[in-house]
Design a protein around this motif. Structure first.
Motif, PDB file in Angstrom:
ATOM      1  N   ASN A 409       0.847  -1.199   0.000  1.00 61.52           N
ATOM      2  CA  ASN A 409       0.000   0.000   0.000  1.00 61.52           C
ATOM      3  C   ASN A 409       0.877   1.241   0.000  1.00 61.52           C
ATOM      4  N   ALA A 410       0.596   2.147  -0.921  1.00 57.03           N
ATOM      5  CA  ALA A 410       1.189   3.486  -0.887  1.00 57.03           C
ATOM      6  C   ALA A 410       0.063   4.446  -0.583  1.00 57.03           C
ATOM      7  N   ASP A 411       0.242   5.267   0.449  1.00 55.11           N
ATOM      8  CA  ASP A 411      -0.853   6.097   0.957  1.00 55.11           C
ATOM      9  C   ASP A 411      -0.493   7.575   0.913  1.00 55.11           C
ATOM     10  N   PRO A 412      -0.820   8.272  -0.160  1.00 55.75           N
ATOM     11  CA  PRO A 412      -0.655   9.734  -0.141  1.00 55.75           C
ATOM     12  C   PRO A 412      -1.583  10.326   0.913  1.00 55.75           C
ATOM     13  N   PHE A 413      -1.068  11.316   1.629  1.00 58.71           N
ATOM     14  CA  PHE A 413      -1.747  11.798   2.831  1.00 58.71           C
ATOM     15  C   PHE A 413      -1.604  13.309   2.869  1.00 58.71           C
ATOM     16  N   ASP A 414      -2.694  14.005   3.087  1.00 63.05           N
ATOM     17  CA  ASP A 414      -2.651  15.465   3.073  1.00 63.05           C
ATOM     18  C   ASP A 414      -3.593  15.994   4.147  1.00 63.05           C
TER      19      ASP A 414
END
Lengths: 747, 273
Positions: A409-414
């Motif tokens: 899992n790659a989780d871009p987070f903002d």
């Protein structure tokens, strides 16, 4: 003269022969197909009898043929186990072949399910027949919602559909569709499942003590297996009710390739305000889709391509427009999955299953606008997974299963805030700062297990081992990059001993780990040094099968949880939490018998937590001492079906803080109190359901009335906190009586 | 933390299913403590005399009993402002030093135990004085944190002398109210510690006004004389009583508070005819 005599002789001969021929009865071919009424599915193996004499059996395509049948009227009878006897008259005319199609009704009060046995069975699993459970009251025909009434499953507040299993947190139970993990089984409010249950072949729920094939969760496992699209003609349905509308189309493309397409869209946001008088209104909308191709290139290979997804949007709106309070709240949660599953059956019985998949999710996406304060949180997940399993029947008494379970899992987070310039907001010292990065959680788990079948197949023992490598990383381009790796080993053991024809005992134990979710590793709201949580499951149970259609199961369980992720004063989160859960459950299940099916499930348990070693234990947020569900459905003649479900659940814990009036600020304040020192009143609800199906030759039409909370019990779901004590004693009640009418056309 | 597991329940809770909308906190509709005033608003390190007064209103006009005590429990690490047992303990408990009874009380306080007390944002430390207010079945625990005088000039209570309006009181018509203060409690300064610069600094008090009434609504629940923390700068407020308000008296209170426990209350009664 001679010629004239010869012609007369010939005429006489012809006349005699013709007369002789006329005395033989004339015959013509008679053939046809027997199909199920309403679905047009061909029926193999039923007897077609002429005039009470010998009959012929229909073949695999439901076809039958009589090569020569005497011209004239005949009585035709169709007979077969599980089918309503059918009789008709046919008239065969000279020189004309007769081709017919007979439509017969299934004998619904009995049911014969022919389904291949699951390759791997868990000791504690509950497998549900989707056709049977789709008429459970309160589910609005959604078979997957029946999981919520199985033993071991606590009731989520507001019926939100979260799976709280054996005292584990909602996110601790994993859901798989054809072996691929999905983030949610239900849409908002648990109103509907995210996978169309009409495409589901079977549903299996294991509350704990499961084998080495699965991991990454401290709770239970829900496995949803989709079915092969029908290849015996084009079929489908269109369904509409108060909540949503859905449709499905399926059929063959070639002899070895079939397809299915399904979609659903809600309109509950139109009706919900009618049931909620508050000024703040939820406006939920959801949709989902599934598209499936199944190809059988050889008799030993099955290849499946499945694309599916789900989207939930929720807006929080004010009924009364107020320009001074421009409050807006918007969330969007969705997932999409693409999977290819190849299964090969070797000649010696070995099977190889290979399932690569990819997905794109948004577990949380929130935009809030509270007056002048704006808030934005956006998380996404790019998932790339592989599941492979090789199952080898080494000997009659030994099967070996090995496999790989990889999830990346790659989780871009903002995370961002926007405050008005004149508002002083402390961001240091425990506050939340804006943040943004991509977090990576990658896990590879090779696993192996052996199943020993001993003592004349009375004893089954399955030891297994799962080695799990976790890799957590993030902030590659930031000031504080991190990259952590953990190896954990998870031994598992399951055993079952059949004492006699009716009684078996069983046991399971195992070690389970669960990684933190991605946001928990962020600097702003989490801690990048978190490690996987750990649980130990211990299960002991008895199965009793007093009749072929009745099953009784009693299970005791204990769960020991360590390293749980909890709030921490200076680092947001740490791994200092501990948990323990113990209890027992009872299931009495009646499979379809003389039109009746249903079950009684009861769970008694105690779930406790403490945030740090040495602190006092407190009950878990969702601890429910007693969970009782009783449901039954009965099939009546003429397509009628009635059912009822009753549930009683101990109220959820809540914290009642003592109030005091703070003279220095002029406000009421709540003093700290022991966590969960009180409980809400118990939940109780009766649901009923009526179905009527009209079966026509080529299609069926169904109408149902599903009434939830029949006696309109005000079930407290939470306490609404106010700013002074005299206003606080107002529990928020769940949904009042809710009648849902639905129709469905199926061909 | 499972954030996505938190979002939906929170939304459901926010929207509620049939939870009622609460009346504004400015509406006094049950037994209420309006203010606790200490004169002087601080006590010396060695202890001393303090006059305590509880301003209480009961719409049912029942006899009101007030029992005063000093909580001797020090705050703990998790609750640096107030030990929760000061609230939870039954009246007359071992950790509550009885001071006397009555809405107004002249008390002599012992030397406060200041070990374990943590300074607040003004650099002060406080001892909790508890007032148990009872009328009939209703009971309120009020906590007044009395400042301990450490150094510098003493603090004074604000002197709230009047509240002026821009028109006459009339149901259905908004009127603007403006409180006025008089010395010596106006514009007081005190020395505190600036965490950012790690240096002492002198700060001028901000006076905050709480608005309470037995009818009507206020534009702001609270106003102050700073121009930073409210959307309408200044101490004034707008009060609107519903045009259908039944005849009878309507009580209005304004409570002024400085940042160090200094308190003043002004009340007025309007008549709806």
């Amino acid at each position: 003269m001679v010629a004239a005599v010869q012609r007369l002789a010939c005429a006489l001969v012809l006349l005699v022969v013709g007369a002789a021929a006329a005395q033989e009865p004339a015959t013509v071919p008679f053939a046809g197909t027997v199909k199920e009424k309403g679905t047009r599915v061909p029926i193999p193996g039923v007897d077609v009898v002429l005039d009470g004499g010998d009959g012929v059996l229909t073949d695999a395509d439901g076809k039958f043929a009589f090569p020569r049948v005497a011209v004239g009227k005949h009585k035709v009878s169709v007979r077969g186990a599980g089918w309503v006897p059918a009789d008709t008259d046919e008239e065969l005319k000279p020189g004309k072949r007769l081709e017919v199609t007979y439509y017969v009704m299934p004998a619904q009060r009995y049911k014969t399910v022919v389904r291949s046995e699951r390759l791997v069975k868990q000791t504690l699993e509950q497998s549900l027949d989707v056709d049977e459970i789709k008429h459970i009251p309160g589910t609005q025909g959604d078979a997957l919602k029946s999981v919520q009434t199985l033993p071991g499953v606590a009731r989520a507040p507001f019926g939100l559909g979260q799976l709280i299993v054996w005292g584990s947190a909602p996110g601790d139970t994993r859901t798989y569709v054809d072996g691929v993990a999905v983030p949610a089984l239900y849409h908002f409010g648990g109103l509907r499942s995210t996978v169309n249950s009409n495409l589901v072949d079977s549903l299996t729920f294991t509350p704990g003590g499961y084998n080495a094939e699965f991991g990454r969760g401290l709770g239970g496992v829900v496995e949803v297996d989709t079915r092969r699209p029908k290849d015996n003609g084009y079929h489908g349905y269109l369904a509409l009710d108060l909540l949503d509308g859905s449709l499905l189309v399926e059929g063959p493309i070639t002899k070895t390739l079939s397809f299915a397409v399904a979609a659903r869209r809600s309109w509950i946001d139109v009706f919900l305000p009618l049931f909620t008088p508050n000024d703040l209104q939820l406006s939920p909308r959801y949709w989902d889709y599934q598209a499936e191709l199944r190809w059988r290139p050889t008799s030993r290979d099955d290849i499946e391509l499945l694309v599916f997804g789900s989207d939930d949007t929720v807006d929080l709106l004010q009924k009364t427009p107020n320009p001074d309070l421009a409050n807006q709240f918007h969330t969007d949660m969705y997932f999409h999955r693409l999977l290819v599953r190849w299964m090969h059956r070797f000649e010696n019985g070995t099977t190889l299953t290979f399932t690569p998949s990819a997905g794109y999710d948004s577990p949380v996406q929130v935009d809030g606008n509270f007056g002048a304060v704006k808030f934005h949180l956006s998380t996404h997940t790019i998932a790339y997974n592989l599941r492979a399993a090789l199952r080898i029947p080494v000997e009659k008494w030994l099967r070996l299963d090995v496999g790989l379970d990889f999830e990346g899992n790659a989780d871009p987070f903002d995370l961002s805030f926007e405050f008005p310039a004149n508002l002083r907001v402390p961001l240091a010292g425990g506050g939340i700062a804006p943040d943004g990065t991509t977090l990576f959680i990658v896990g590879a788990a090779p696993w192996a297990q052996a199943t020993f079948t001993l003592l004349d197949k009375r004893l089954t023992i399955t030891p297994g081992i799962r080695a799990q490598l976790y890799h957590f990383a993030g902030y590659y381009t930031g000031d504080h990059p991190f990259q952590n790796e953990y190896w954990v080993f998870e031994p598992r053991l399951q055993a079952r001993y059949q004492i006699n024809k009716y009684v078996a005992v069983k046991a399971a134990l195992g070690v389970y780990h669960q990684p933190p979710d991605a946001q928990s590793l962020s600097h702003s709201v989490g801690n990048s040094n978190l490690v996987p949580e750990t649980a130990f499951h211990y299960v002991l149970g008895v199965d009793v099968d007093p009749t072929p259609t009745t099953h009784v199961e009693v299970v005791g369980f204990y769960k020991d949880m360590r390293g749980l992720i909890v709030n921490a004063p200076t680092v947001h989160l740490d791994n200092e939490g501990e948990g323990r859960v113990y209890g027992g459950e009872l299931l009495v299940r009646q499979h379809l018998w003389r039109g009746l099916f249903g079950w009684l499930s009861y769970t008694i348990s105690r779930a406790e937590r403490r945030d740090h070693t040495g602190e006092d234990w407190h009950v878990f947020q969702f601890d429910q001492t007693h969970i009782l569900s009783v449901l039954a459905s009965y099939q009546l003649p003429r397509g009628f079906q009635v059912g009822a479900r009753f549930r009683y659940v101990t109220g959820n814990p809540t914290t009642m803080n003592p109030w005091y009036w703070d003279a220095n600020s002029g406000n009421y304040q709540m003093a700290p109190a022991v966590l969960y020192n009180a409980r809400l009143d118990a939940f109780q609800q009766l649901d009923i359901r009526f179905d009527k199906t009209f079966t026509y030759r080529w299609w069926k039409f169904s109408i149902y009335l599903d009434v939830q909370n029949v006696y309109n019990h005000a079930n407290p779901e939470a306490v609404q906190f106010a700013s002074r004590p005299e206003d606080v004693q107002k529990p928020i009640a769940g949904l009042p009586i809710l009648p849902v009418v639905g129709v469905q056309g199926e061909f | 933390m499972r954030m996505h597991q938190i979002i939906l329940p929170s939304l459901a809770l926010l929207a509620g299913c049939n939870g009622g909308d609460f009346p504004p906190v400015s509406l006094v509709h049950s037994l209420s403590v309006l203010a606790v005033v200490a004169e002087p608003p601080e006590v010396a390190m060695a202890g001393g005399d303090v006059a305590l007064r509880a301003e209480v209103y009961d719409p049912m006009a029942r006899p009101v009993a007030v029992k005063w005590s000093l909580c001797t429990l020090a705050p703990d690490a998790r609750n640096p402002g107030l030990n929760p047992d000061c609230v939870v303990e039954a009246p007359g408990g071992a950790d509550l030093l009885a001071l006397g009874d009555g809405a107004s009380l002249a008390a002599t306080l012992p030397a406060p135990r200041i070990a374990g007390l943590v300074p607040d944002g003004t650099g002060g430390i406080y001892v909790p004085v508890r007032a148990d207010v009872t009328a009939g079945e209703d009971h309120i625990v009020a906590i007044y944190r009395l400042r301990v005088h450490l150094f510098g000039p003493p603090n004074h209570n604000p002197q709230l002398v009047t509240v002026t309006s821009d028109g006459s009181f009339q149901p259905g018509v908004p009127i603007e109210l403006r409180p006025a203060l008089a010395p010596p409690g106006v514009g007081e300064s005190y020395v505190t510690f600036d965490i950012g610069t790690q240096m002492p600094k002198t700060v001028t008090e901000t006076i905050t006004y709480s608005w309470l009434a037995t009818a009507g609504t206020f534009h702001d629940q609270r106003t102050d004389d700073s121009d930073e923390t409210t959307d309408v700068p200044g101490p004034q407020n707008t009060w609107t009583v519903d045009a259908n308000q039944p005849p009878g008296p309507v009580h209005l209170w304004v409570v002024a508070r400085d940042e160090r426990g200094g308190t003043a209350l002004l009340s007025t009664v309007e008549e709806v005819r």
